[in-house]
Design a protein around this motif. Structure first.
Motif, short mmCIF file in Angstrom:
data_model
loop_
_atom_site.label_atom_id
_atom_site.label_comp_id
_atom_site.label_asym_id
_atom_site.label_seq_id
_atom_site.Cartn_x
_atom_site.Cartn_y
_atom_site.Cartn_z
N SER A 67 0.84 -1.19 0.00
CA SER A 67 0.00 0.00 0.00
C SER A 67 0.88 1.25 0.00
O SER A 67 2.03 1.21 0.42
CB SER A 67 -0.87 -0.01 1.24
N ASP A 68 0.31 2.34 -0.46
CA ASP A 68 1.13 3.54 -0.45
C ASP A 68 1.09 4.17 0.94
O ASP A 68 0.16 3.97 1.71
CB ASP A 68 0.68 4.53 -1.53
N ASN A 69 2.14 4.90 1.24
CA ASN A 69 2.28 5.46 2.58
C ASN A 69 1.13 6.39 2.95
O ASN A 69 0.74 6.48 4.11
CB ASN A 69 3.59 6.24 2.69
N ASP A 70 0.59 7.09 1.94
CA ASP A 70 -0.46 8.07 2.22
C ASP A 70 -1.66 7.42 2.91
O ASP A 70 -2.19 7.95 3.88
CB ASP A 70 -0.91 8.75 0.93
N ASN B 20 -12.31 -18.62 10.26
CA ASN B 20 -12.85 -18.60 8.91
C ASN B 20 -13.78 -17.40 8.74
O ASN B 20 -14.94 -17.54 8.41
CB ASN B 20 -13.56 -19.92 8.63
N ILE B 21 -13.27 -16.22 9.02
CA ILE B 21 -14.06 -15.00 8.89
C ILE B 21 -13.36 -14.15 7.83
O ILE B 21 -12.15 -14.26 7.67
CB ILE B 21 -14.09 -14.19 10.21
N SER B 22 -14.13 -13.33 7.14
CA SER B 22 -13.52 -12.49 6.12
C SER B 22 -12.39 -11.65 6.73
O SER B 22 -12.52 -11.10 7.82
CB SER B 22 -14.60 -11.58 5.51
N LYS B 23 -11.28 -11.60 6.02
CA LYS B 23 -10.13 -10.86 6.54
C LYS B 23 -10.45 -9.38 6.70
O LYS B 23 -9.95 -8.72 7.60
CB LYS B 23 -8.93 -11.04 5.61
N LYS B 24 -11.29 -8.88 5.81
CA LYS B 24 -11.63 -7.47 5.91
C LYS B 24 -12.37 -7.21 7.23
O LYS B 24 -12.12 -6.22 7.90
CB LYS B 24 -12.48 -7.03 4.72
N LEU C 213 -12.46 3.33 9.11
CA LEU C 213 -13.08 2.22 8.37
C LEU C 213 -13.20 2.54 6.88
O LEU C 213 -13.10 1.65 6.04
CB LEU C 213 -14.47 1.89 8.95
N SER C 214 -13.39 3.83 6.57
CA SER C 214 -13.51 4.19 5.16
C SER C 214 -12.18 4.00 4.43
O SER C 214 -12.16 3.65 3.26
CB SER C 214 -14.03 5.63 5.01
N ARG D 227 -11.70 1.58 1.28
CA ARG D 227 -11.12 2.05 0.01
C ARG D 227 -10.02 1.10 -0.46
O ARG D 227 -9.94 0.75 -1.63
CB ARG D 227 -10.56 3.45 0.23
N ILE D 228 -9.17 0.68 0.49
CA ILE D 228 -8.08 -0.25 0.14
C ILE D 228 -8.69 -1.54 -0.40
O ILE D 228 -8.24 -2.10 -1.40
CB ILE D 228 -7.25 -0.60 1.39
N HIS D 229 -9.74 -2.00 0.29
CA HIS D 229 -10.37 -3.26 -0.09
C HIS D 229 -10.99 -3.16 -1.48
O HIS D 229 -10.83 -4.06 -2.30
CB HIS D 229 -11.44 -3.61 0.96
N GLU D 230 -11.66 -2.04 -1.73
CA GLU D 230 -12.27 -1.86 -3.06
C GLU D 230 -11.21 -1.80 -4.15
O GLU D 230 -11.42 -2.26 -5.26
CB GLU D 230 -13.13 -0.59 -3.09
N GLY D 231 -10.09 -1.19 -3.80
CA GLY D 231 -8.98 -1.12 -4.76
C GLY D 231 -8.29 -2.47 -4.88
O GLY D 231 -7.14 -2.54 -5.30
#
Ligand code: ZN
Length: 510
Positions: free
Chosen positions: A244-247, A349-353, A265-266, A270-274
């Motif tokens: 991931s980028d530092n920002d 066994n839970i979603s990592k997110k 959480l947002s 965002r990381i997850h969507e990307g």
């Protein structure tokens, strides 16, 4: 046919080796003087040059025209070893060949002199993987080896090797290669291969390779193949590895710091969507926290530390304001939450997110942490320190070293011995050590007391000895500081009456 960079640029002489100067010069001298031992043991982490050194040594002892201990690379022996056709040089990967029959078969051949070369060389990689009976077969040969035989054993797990094998070999410990040397090697290869790459990108590759030349060159290989423009840049390296980028990290930790759960959480969303991988992002978060802890406790101008930082110097300047608002205890708390999350990634066994979301929520609000005891212990400690400060007592930072019980410790005015009471965070400490059963058992044999800003750990010789030394000491100290804040930790050797058969019995909570 395309040849991987690390294969193509594998050193062919001792002089071309990087980062293991003392080892390569000693081997070179032994080869030059004809004083080669009959068995070597090369130990060290992967990618540090063990197999490469073994190959060079195999050539050096067989070379027809050695140059100052280095193999010439031209003669029949050198060429046949280089292209793998030499029947007198046997490379055995114990990881895939660990049946005693395989090894015994090979070792049986030791009685026959080499057919074409001067020496028959056995290179046994990952030798710790051999079975016990295979070790015995090897041991017999090592006891009385014919003079035309050379054994080169390599391992990444020295502690799994029988002492009888280790003691019969000349041992060399291969260290991780310094980032400087790795970067220089990558620069050399890049120039030879006409790969254009920025210094910043090379620096990141050298850091991420963690001391392994093979990893560094493989990374360079991958980045050169997938670069976006003519030149490999730092963002190519990040993209290649999904870093991931530092920002995003700075934004996330700023939100956590200001306890803005929604914002934090947002960032995760965002990381997850990307399509960022939660595991990779979690590891980046851990690196961020680790580097922040190091930065807080050391001089960031220190070249050694700076080279090992995950962040570039520029990025570090940018996170400095954020860092100044985070205490070491908070960072240690973050670290423990993130480490637990990393462990639960493989456990549940839970979603990592979802797990990552939970971690972020816990970090935003310590009172939501599962270990309520840990937090309450910390709160009481904070109150106590506030009281101390308001009564004019200086609260000191923890001592960097263990204070020996015999040494006099400057006592604060209220730290009279009779005021010491059982350490309130003992149960919380046992909670935190749940993942470390062996260490937890040792702790259960100790009593812990608290007086002013000192925690005294009382136990027998064995227990105290264990806790004062690595690998326990750092964990113990980190856990106690996470629970009780900045305290001194002292040890006292005393016979503690305990039921050693039942480590769940604790002696603190009468
Ligand atoms: Zn040669």
């Amino acid at each position: 046919m395309y040849q991987a960079l690390y294969r193509k640029w594998r050193p062919k002489t001792f002089d071309e080796m990087i980062g293991q100067d003392s080892i390569s010069s000693l081997l070179k001298r032994q080869a030059a003087e004809g004083k080669v031992s009959h068995a070597y043991l090369f130990a060290g982490t992967r990618g540090t040059g063990k197999t490469t050194s073994a190959k060079i040594l195999a050539k050096a002892v067989n070379c027809e025209h050695p140059i100052d201990g280095n193999p010439c690379g031209e003669c029949f022996a050198c060429r046949s070893i280089d292209d793998g056709s030499a029947t007198d040089v046997l490379e055995i990967d114990a990881a895939s060949n660990n049946r005693v029959d395989d090894v015994r078969e090979l070792i049986d051949e030791v009685v026959y002199p080499p057919t074409l070369l001067k020496k028959r060389v056995y290179i046994i990689d990952e030798v710790h993987m051999l079975t016990d009976s295979a070790f015995n077969a090897l041991l017999k040969t090592l006891e009385e080896p014919p003079e035309y035989v050379l054994f080169i054993l390599a391992t990444t797990e020295l502690n799994e090797l029988p002492a009888t094998i280790i003691s019969r070999c000349m041992r060399f410990d291969f260290k991780r290669i310094e980032p400087d040397a790795l970067a220089a090697r990558c620069r050399f290869v890049a120039n030879q291969e006409n790969i254009s790459i920025t210094d910043e990108a090379l620096g990141l590759i050298a850091k991420l390779a963690d001391g392994a030349v093979r990893d560094a060159l493989s990374l360079l290989d991958a980045c050169a193949a997938w670069k976006n423009s003519g030149e490999v840049t730092i963002s190519d390296v990040r993209e290649q590895l999904g870093i991931s980028d530092n920002d995003a990290l700075v934004e996330l930790f700023s939100a956590i710091r200001s306890r803005d759960v929604a914002k934090a959480l947002s960032v995760i969303a965002r990381i997850h969507e990307g399509s960022g991988d939660p595991s990779v992002f979690l590891e980046d978060m851990i690196s961020f926290v680790r580097d922040s802890i190091i930065a807080k406790s050391s001089d960031k101008k220190d070249k050694y530390l700076r080279e090992r930082f995950f962040f570039s110097t520029d990025a570090f300047e940018r996170i400095a304001p954020l860092l100044s608002t985070l205490t070491s205890e908070t960072l240690l708390y973050y670290a423990s939450v993130l480490e637990d999350t990393l462990a639960s990634f493989s456990k549940y066994n839970i979603s990592k997110k979802t797990l990552l979301d939970m971690a972020v929520i816990k970090m935003c609000d310590p009172t939501m942490a599962v270990s309520v005891k840990a937090v309450s212990a910390r709160l009481s400690e904070i109150e106590r320190r506030l009281a101390l400060i308001s009564s004019g007592v200086t609260v000191t930072a923890p001592a960097p070293e263990v204070t020996e019980p015999t040494e006099a410790v400057p006592q604060s005015p209220i730290a009279e011995p009779e005021q010491r009471k059982p350490f309130a965070g003992y149960a919380a400490l046992r909670d935190m050590l749940q993942g470390e059963p062996a260490m937890s058992a040792v702790v259960s044999k100790c009593r812990m007391y608290q007086s002013a800003n000192t925690i005294t750990i009382e136990g027998d010789n064995f227990a105290v000895g264990k806790l004062k030394a690595e690998p326990y000491w750092q964990t113990l100290r980190g856990s106690i500081i996470a629970i009780a804040g900045n305290v001194n930790i002292e040890f006292s050797i005393k016979k503690v009456v305990s039921n050693e058969n039942d480590p769940t019995i604790t002696f603190m909570e009468e």
